[in-house]
Design a protein around this motif. Structure first.
Motif, PDB file in Angstrom:
ATOM      1  N   PHE A 158       0.818  -1.218   0.000  1.00 25.33           N
ATOM      2  CA  PHE A 158       0.000   0.000   0.000  1.00 25.33           C
ATOM      3  C   PHE A 158       0.851   1.267   0.000  1.00 25.33           C
ATOM      4  O   PHE A 158       0.460   2.269  -0.588  1.00 25.33           O
ATOM      5  CB  PHE A 158      -1.016  -0.029   1.134  1.00 25.33           C
ATOM      6  N   ALA A 159       2.016   1.188   0.624  1.00 25.14           N
ATOM      7  CA  ALA A 159       2.938   2.314   0.526  1.00 25.14           C
ATOM      8  C   ALA A 159       3.296   2.523  -0.947  1.00 25.14           C
ATOM      9  O   ALA A 159       3.253   3.637  -1.468  1.00 25.14           O
ATOM     10  CB  ALA A 159       4.191   2.041   1.343  1.00 25.14           C
ATOM     11  N   PHE A 160       3.584   1.429  -1.633  1.00 25.77           N
ATOM     12  CA  PHE A 160       3.980   1.476  -3.048  1.00 25.77           C
ATOM     13  C   PHE A 160       2.850   2.011  -3.919  1.00 25.77           C
ATOM     14  O   PHE A 160       3.035   2.927  -4.717  1.00 25.77           O
ATOM     15  CB  PHE A 160       4.365   0.066  -3.502  1.00 25.77           C
ATOM     16  N   PHE A 161       1.688   1.432  -3.736  1.00 21.41           N
ATOM     17  CA  PHE A 161       0.535   1.734  -4.579  1.00 21.41           C
ATOM     18  C   PHE A 161       0.185   3.224  -4.583  1.00 21.41           C
ATOM     19  O   PHE A 161       0.079   3.849  -5.639  1.00 21.41           O
ATOM     20  CB  PHE A 161      -0.664   0.916  -4.079  1.00 21.41           C
ATOM     21  N   PHE A 162       0.038   3.798  -3.419  1.00 24.18           N
ATOM     22  CA  PHE A 162      -0.422   5.184  -3.355  1.00 24.18           C
ATOM     23  C   PHE A 162       0.655   6.170  -3.806  1.00 24.18           C
ATOM     24  O   PHE A 162       0.357   7.149  -4.478  1.00 24.18           O
ATOM     25  CB  PHE A 162      -0.933   5.524  -1.951  1.00 24.18           C
ATOM     26  N   VAL A 163       1.885   5.887  -3.461  1.00 23.41           N
ATOM     27  CA  VAL A 163       2.961   6.790  -3.905  1.00 23.41           C
ATOM     28  C   VAL A 163       3.098   6.739  -5.426  1.00 23.41           C
ATOM     29  O   VAL A 163       3.240   7.769  -6.087  1.00 23.41           O
ATOM     30  CB  VAL A 163       4.295   6.436  -3.215  1.00 23.41           C
ATOM     31  N   PHE A 164       3.019   5.540  -5.985  1.00 24.59           N
ATOM     32  CA  PHE A 164       3.107   5.366  -7.436  1.00 24.59           C
ATOM     33  C   PHE A 164       2.042   6.200  -8.143  1.00 24.59           C
ATOM     34  O   PHE A 164       2.328   6.974  -9.050  1.00 24.59           O
ATOM     35  CB  PHE A 164       2.921   3.887  -7.781  1.00 24.59           C
ATOM     36  N   LEU A 165       0.826   6.042  -7.669  1.00 20.26           N
ATOM     37  CA  LEU A 165      -0.296   6.687  -8.338  1.00 20.26           C
ATOM     38  C   LEU A 165      -0.222   8.210  -8.230  1.00 20.26           C
ATOM     39  O   LEU A 165      -0.357   8.929  -9.222  1.00 20.26           O
ATOM     40  CB  LEU A 165      -1.594   6.178  -7.700  1.00 20.26           C
ATOM     41  N   ILE A 166       0.037   8.692  -7.022  1.00 23.67           N
ATOM     42  CA  ILE A 166      -0.001  10.135  -6.804  1.00 23.67           C
ATOM     43  C   ILE A 166       1.174  10.838  -7.483  1.00 23.67           C
ATOM     44  O   ILE A 166       0.998  11.847  -8.164  1.00 23.67           O
ATOM     45  CB  ILE A 166      -0.051  10.442  -5.295  1.00 23.67           C
ATOM     46  N   SER A 167       2.365  10.261  -7.352  1.00 18.17           N
ATOM     47  CA  SER A 167       3.514  10.925  -7.976  1.00 18.17           C
ATOM     48  C   SER A 167       3.402  10.843  -9.493  1.00 18.17           C
ATOM     49  O   SER A 167       3.728  11.798 -10.195  1.00 18.17           O
ATOM     50  CB  SER A 167       4.819  10.282  -7.505  1.00 18.17           C
ATOM     51  N   GLY A 168       2.911   9.706  -9.993  1.00 21.00           N
ATOM     52  CA  GLY A 168       2.763   9.551 -11.436  1.00 21.00           C
ATOM     53  C   GLY A 168       1.796  10.566 -12.011  1.00 21.00           C
ATOM     54  O   GLY A 168       2.077  11.219 -13.011  1.00 21.00           O
ATOM     55  N   ILE A 169       0.662  10.722 -11.342  1.00 18.51           N
ATOM     56  CA  ILE A 169      -0.348  11.643 -11.858  1.00 18.51           C
ATOM     57  C   ILE A 169       0.134  13.093 -11.743  1.00 18.51           C
ATOM     58  O   ILE A 169      -0.088  13.899 -12.639  1.00 18.51           O
ATOM     59  CB  ILE A 169      -1.702  11.413 -11.158  1.00 18.51           C
ATOM     60  N   SER A 170       0.836  13.416 -10.670  1.00 10.90           N
ATOM     61  CA  SER A 170       1.359  14.781 -10.537  1.00 10.90           C
ATOM     62  C   SER A 170       2.309  15.113 -11.670  1.00 10.90           C
ATOM     63  O   SER A 170       2.258  16.199 -12.244  1.00 10.90           O
ATOM     64  CB  SER A 170       2.130  14.957  -9.231  1.00 10.90           C
ATOM     65  N   LEU A 289       9.305 -13.660 -12.926  1.00  7.53           N
ATOM     66  CA  LEU A 289       8.862 -12.268 -12.802  1.00  7.53           C
ATOM     67  C   LEU A 289       9.120 -11.697 -11.413  1.00  7.53           C
ATOM     68  O   LEU A 289       9.336 -10.503 -11.272  1.00  7.53           O
ATOM     69  CB  LEU A 289       7.362 -12.169 -13.115  1.00  7.53           C
ATOM     70  N   GLY A 290       9.073 -12.559 -10.415  1.00  2.95           N
ATOM     71  CA  GLY A 290       9.271 -12.103  -9.033  1.00  2.95           C
ATOM     72  C   GLY A 290      10.498 -11.221  -8.879  1.00  2.95           C
ATOM     73  O   GLY A 290      10.399 -10.055  -8.484  1.00  2.95           O
ATOM     74  N   PRO A 291      11.685 -11.748  -9.211  1.00  2.00           N
ATOM     75  CA  PRO A 291      12.917 -10.973  -8.993  1.00  2.00           C
ATOM     76  C   PRO A 291      13.071  -9.702  -9.826  1.00  2.00           C
ATOM     77  O   PRO A 291      14.033  -8.989  -9.643  1.00  2.00           O
ATOM     78  CB  PRO A 291      14.023 -11.976  -9.372  1.00  2.00           C
ATOM     79  N   VAL A 292      12.143  -9.416 -10.750  1.00  2.00           N
ATOM     80  CA  VAL A 292      12.272  -8.132 -11.439  1.00  2.00           C
ATOM     81  C   VAL A 292      11.296  -7.097 -10.879  1.00  2.00           C
ATOM     82  O   VAL A 292      11.176  -6.000 -11.411  1.00  2.00           O
ATOM     83  CB  VAL A 292      12.074  -8.255 -12.974  1.00  2.00           C
ATOM     84  N   THR A 293      10.580  -7.438  -9.818  1.00  2.00           N
ATOM     85  CA  THR A 293       9.649  -6.467  -9.227  1.00  2.00           C
ATOM     86  C   THR A 293      10.201  -5.944  -7.905  1.00  2.00           C
ATOM     87  O   THR A 293      10.683  -6.724  -7.084  1.00  2.00           O
ATOM     88  CB  THR A 293       8.269  -7.112  -8.971  1.00  2.00           C
ATOM     89  N   PRO A 294      10.164  -4.628  -7.708  1.00  3.05           N
ATOM     90  CA  PRO A 294      10.704  -4.046  -6.471  1.00  3.05           C
ATOM     91  C   PRO A 294      10.032  -4.594  -5.207  1.00  3.05           C
ATOM     92  O   PRO A 294      10.691  -4.818  -4.198  1.00  3.05           O
ATOM     93  CB  PRO A 294      10.401  -2.552  -6.615  1.00  3.05           C
ATOM     94  N   LEU A 295       8.741  -4.839  -5.301  1.00  2.00           N
ATOM     95  CA  LEU A 295       8.000  -5.259  -4.103  1.00  2.00           C
ATOM     96  C   LEU A 295       8.519  -6.595  -3.564  1.00  2.00           C
ATOM     97  O   LEU A 295       8.478  -6.858  -2.367  1.00  2.00           O
ATOM     98  CB  LEU A 295       6.509  -5.360  -4.446  1.00  2.00           C
TER      99      LEU A 295
END
Lengths: 343, 240
Positions: A158-170, A289-295
């Motif tokens: 959830f930390a990832f999700f919201f930061v991604f969305l908000i910074s991306g849209i800004s 795919l796992g090892p290429v995702t930051p999460l």
């Protein structure tokens, strides 16, 4: 000087937009609370029918932890099962157990019935009943809930999700409103724009990381074996990758709607490969795919600290990967900005 | 000579947007680029500020080739879109843009008041831009391009959506800047505005069809207005 101006502007904009600020800070807490309530809910009490049980057997059975209905005939029990009044029934033939019939449509209910049945009939099978096995836990304990295991992943997600969305849209808005071009028709360097965004948003992601981590651990009582400081550090590093990835991907979206379309492509798959589902059980052709995702790295590090109680030596590799992701995304973003100004 | 455009062409895929443009703009003049929308005016001025590069040819500003970061500080650019942060106040917007050009302290404060005065927005300094009307945003956008006292001002349709009275006052502002020795390049598709420029470049379908003072253009085509002159040049081109 120029970066400072950019950071001040981002902070001012953020403070004006109370609703977005609330979404970034409060929404993750709300969702974590709901998940906490869902996963740590009461244990399910199965509803079980007993058909024709002889009295001596009944006396030996441990029928606590279940809602028992007794039936005269198999037919009546079957009917109630079909109507979902009971989850299943047990049929005896004389003193011997004949069969168990389950309604069967919900695997978790099936599991609960079978678990109850094993407990209940322990004393009927004396040879096994005597054996008491002593179980030791290297990590966690027998009262560790599902939320304790999922928790670290959810916290990161959830930390990832919201930061991604908000910074991306800004950042996208900066492009669609023409202000990005205005920035690029000033002496501001491309790398200064990217760094300015990282610092300006970084301040709020830091606030968010602190809030989410302390809420999950101290208010929701998530299992916490290691140091709070490390949890904070990991969450912050993960937020940085979200921030840099969000601003990078916004270059490939033409409007807010297209930014939202990245959620099923970029965000949701990460969730599956973050260790929520055991990677060994995922098909080989997909599990890479796992090892290429930051999460993936953040979830592993968070579990090492929160569940296993390890220290820096266990997480520094994962932290390096996260830092690497951020650096890579930042460089790519600077290159993507070349589309707007060649120098 | 402050601007020199040499054999510039621009293609997007198969579409020719600019076709072999050659143009020189003198220091201290107000040069108007006149043409219908879609003619290539914006593409041309965006090349001059360095936001685009030509497919062929070169653009020289102050004798140096664009794009160049060194030259950017000497140019003031006002885009067609207002490019303002609507959730901030006018003052906060200007503070931000001024800081990007290295203005600070009392000098920055002074410049902000000066440019707001010029565009007649002084009393709306602390208002949020969300509450501005379209014309006010346009003027604020103009003000932000003037902050760092650039030698060359490139204004893309600066007076769109501004009422005639205010347009008059903005043009008198342009003449003030000219007397201070600044050079202005203004794009427009409004014919009466074209009359106010020192020299004009008529542009159509990516081709620079004529360059000259409004009087010259009218005289050569025997027209009574710039509009007729434009049609005359365009008509000749059409027959080819």
């Amino acid at each position: 000087m120029r970066i400072r101006a950019l950071v001040i502007r981002i902070i001012r904009q953020f403070l004006r937009d109370k609703r977005t600020l609330a979404m970034m800070l409060v929404a993750p807490l709300l969702i974590l609370t709901m998940l906490h309530l869902v996963f740590n809910g009461e244990n399910y009490i199965p509803k079980i029918g007993l058909v024709d049980v002889p009295d001596p057997v009944m006396e030996k059975m441990d029928i606590d932890d279940a809602k028992i209905t007794e039936y005269e005939s198999v037919k009546a029990a079957e009917e109630d099962t079909l109507n979902q009044a009971i989850d299943g029934y047990v049929v005896f033939e004389g003193p011997m157990l004949d069969k168990i019939v389950l309604e069967g449509s919900d695997p978790s209910v099936n599991g609960a019935v079978m678990k109850w049945f094993q407990q209940a009939t322990k004393k009927l099978l004396p040879s096994q009943g005597q054996l008491e096995i002593n179980v030791d836990y290297i990590h966690g304990s027998d009262d560790m809930g599902q939320f304790d295991y999922f928790g670290p992943v959810l916290l990161g997600f959830f930390a990832f999700f919201f930061v991604f969305l908000i910074s991306g849209i800004s950042f996208l808005r900066e492009r669609t409103s023409g202000t990005l071009e205005k920035l690029l028709s000033s002496p501001l360097r491309k790398w200064e724009i990217v760094i300015g965004y990282v610092l300006g948003f970084g301040l709020f992601t830091m606030l968010q990381a602190t809030l989410i981590a302390s809420y999950a651990i101290y208010v929701l009582g998530m299992l916490m074996e290691g140091s709070f400081f490390y949890v904070l550090l990991i969450t912050l590093m993960l937020s940085m990758t979200a921030l840099t990835l969000g601003t990078l991907l916004s270059a490939f979206a033409n409007n807010e709607f297209q930014m939202i379309q990245f959620i099923p492509i970029i965000i949701v798959p990460q969730f599956f490969f973050s260790g929520l589902i055991n990677l060994d059980t995922i098909s080989d052709w997909l599990s890479w795919l796992g090892p290429v995702t930051p999460l993936y790295y953040a979830a592993e590090a968070l579990r090492d600290i929160m569940v296993r109680g390890y220290g820096w030596e266990a997480i520094y590799g994962n932290m390096l990967m996260l830092a690497g992701f951020s650096a890579l995304f930042m460089v790519l973003n600077i290159l993507a900005l070349r589309k707007h100004r060649a120098v | 000579m402050i601007v020199s455009i040499k054999n510039v062409s621009k293609r997007y895929g198969k579409q020719d947007v600019l076709k072999n443009i050659n143009l020189e703009i003198e220091s201290g003049e107000i040069f108007g680029l006149l043409g219908p929308s879609g003619a290539g005016k914006t593409t041309l001025v965006r090349q001059l500020v360095g936001l685009e590069t030509p497919s062929e040819g070169e653009n020289y500003l102050f004798g140096e080739m664009m794009p160049s970061l060194k030259l950017i500080e000497r140019i003031g650019y006002m885009a067609q879109s207002d490019a303002l942060y609507t959730e901030l106040s006018a003052k906060e917007n200007l503070e931000f843009f001024a800081s990007l050009f290295g203005l600070k302290g009392t000098h920055r404060k002074k410049r902000i008041l000066e440019v707001m005065q010029l565009v007649d927005l002084s009393e709306h300094l602390n208002k949020l831009v969300t509450n501005y009307s379209g014309g006010m945003k346009r003027r604020l956008s103009l003000a932000s391009a003037l902050l760092h006292e650039p030698e060359l001002l490139i204004l893309d349709e600066p007076t769109v959506g501004i009422d005639p009275v205010l347009r008059q006052s903005i043009w008198s502002g342009f003449y003030d800047l000219k007397t201070q020795g600044k050079t202005l390049i203004v794009t427009t598709h409004v014919m009466d505005e074209a009359e106010k420029c020192d020299r004009l470049g008529l542009i159509r379908d990516g081709v620079l069809i004529a360059v000259g003072t409004p009087a010259e253009l009218k005289e050569k085509t025997g027209s009574a207005s710039v509009e007729e002159a434009f049609l005359a040049y365009g008509g000749v081109q059409h027959e080819n």
